[in-house]
Design an enzyme around this catalytic site. Sequence first.
Site, PDB file in Angstrom:
ATOM      1  N   HIS A   1       3.223   2.130  -4.697  1.00  0.00           N
ATOM      2  CA  HIS A   1       3.599   2.391  -3.310  1.00  0.00           C
ATOM      3  C   HIS A   1       2.495   1.843  -2.419  1.00  0.00           C
ATOM      4  O   HIS A   1       1.594   2.565  -2.006  1.00  0.00           O
ATOM      5  CB  HIS A   1       3.780   3.895  -3.087  1.00  0.00           C
ATOM      6  CG  HIS A   1       4.335   4.248  -1.749  1.00  0.00           C
ATOM      7  ND1 HIS A   1       5.167   5.336  -1.559  1.00  0.00           N
ATOM      8  CD2 HIS A   1       4.187   3.686  -0.530  1.00  0.00           C
ATOM      9  CE1 HIS A   1       5.497   5.411  -0.286  1.00  0.00           C
ATOM     10  NE2 HIS A   1       4.899   4.425   0.357  1.00  0.00           N
TER      11      HIS A   1
ATOM     12  N   GLU B   1       7.830   0.844  -4.070  1.00  0.00           N
ATOM     13  CA  GLU B   1       8.385   1.737  -3.071  1.00  0.00           C
ATOM     14  C   GLU B   1       7.544   1.701  -1.804  1.00  0.00           C
ATOM     15  O   GLU B   1       6.351   1.407  -1.843  1.00  0.00           O
ATOM     16  CB  GLU B   1       8.493   3.170  -3.599  1.00  0.00           C
ATOM     17  CG  GLU B   1       7.174   3.808  -3.975  1.00  0.00           C
ATOM     18  CD  GLU B   1       7.343   5.213  -4.526  1.00  0.00           C
ATOM     19  OE1 GLU B   1       8.393   5.502  -5.130  1.00  0.00           O
ATOM     20  OE2 GLU B   1       6.408   6.024  -4.351  1.00  0.00           O
TER      21      GLU B   1
ATOM     22  N   HIS C   1       8.743  12.996  -7.022  1.00  0.00           N
ATOM     23  CA  HIS C   1       7.822  13.708  -6.146  1.00  0.00           C
ATOM     24  C   HIS C   1       7.556  15.107  -6.693  1.00  0.00           C
ATOM     25  O   HIS C   1       8.435  15.952  -6.754  1.00  0.00           O
ATOM     26  CB  HIS C   1       8.298  13.802  -4.704  1.00  0.00           C
ATOM     27  CG  HIS C   1       7.133  13.937  -3.745  1.00  0.00           C
ATOM     28  ND1 HIS C   1       6.486  12.856  -3.199  1.00  0.00           N
ATOM     29  CD2 HIS C   1       6.484  15.025  -3.284  1.00  0.00           C
ATOM     30  CE1 HIS C   1       5.503  13.250  -2.417  1.00  0.00           C
ATOM     31  NE2 HIS C   1       5.473  14.573  -2.463  1.00  0.00           N
TER      32      HIS C   1
END
Length: 237
Positions: free
Chosen positions: A43, A70, A190
């Site tokens: 990310h 991401e 997450h």
Amino acid sequence: MTKLSVNINKVASIRNARGGNVPDVLKIAQDCEAYGAEGITVHPRPDERHIRYSDVYGLKLLIRTEFNIEGYPSDSFTKLVLEVKPTQVTLVPDAPDAITSNAGWDAKANFDLLKDLVDIYNNAGIRTSIFVGTDLQNMEWAAKTGTDRVELYTEPYATFYPAGKEQAAAPFIEAARHAKALGLGVNAGHDLSLENLAYLHQQIPWLAEVSIGHALICDALYYGLEKTIALYKDCLR
């Protein structure tokens, strides 16, 4: 079987704290694959406080499993994705200064943006996933963009799991069923951990992929990376 994609942002955070190249982010990614991970997630953020854009280009040359990038779809992010052409791009609605992802997309309010991006990425042969919560109407708007998958934002599940796993999982089970009925692949990520992952997978065995970083890297401090990846994969069997 649900694939385990290891998010290596935390490894980059440790490296960046001292400068230099210890730990070696590229080597860690290769080790994760060798130890059984079916994917690598990164990310990159605009300030490059953990994964750097240069890391992403380097990883593209090395990764032999699935590569998932991401992030918030800024112009620079989209340029990076189109040049690297990962297996999957996961769109998240992070502000530039966000410490970590803390919400899914409002797909209706951002429909035009998301649809345009899905078209761009899919035309480049890149699988697209949209980061979402459990609202069913929102899921329907996400499906209308043409995205291949959604990724369920599982922090609420992890937060409420200790108080009652059935109640914590219920909205995610419903959302995953709805996504499946809409023809979407379902990812999750997450705050998933060795404590809560197995139960979620038992309830949603059709999850295509889970993306796990912080907890997995922390567990590796105690168990070692190879054993930790094996433990997470055991949760997905």
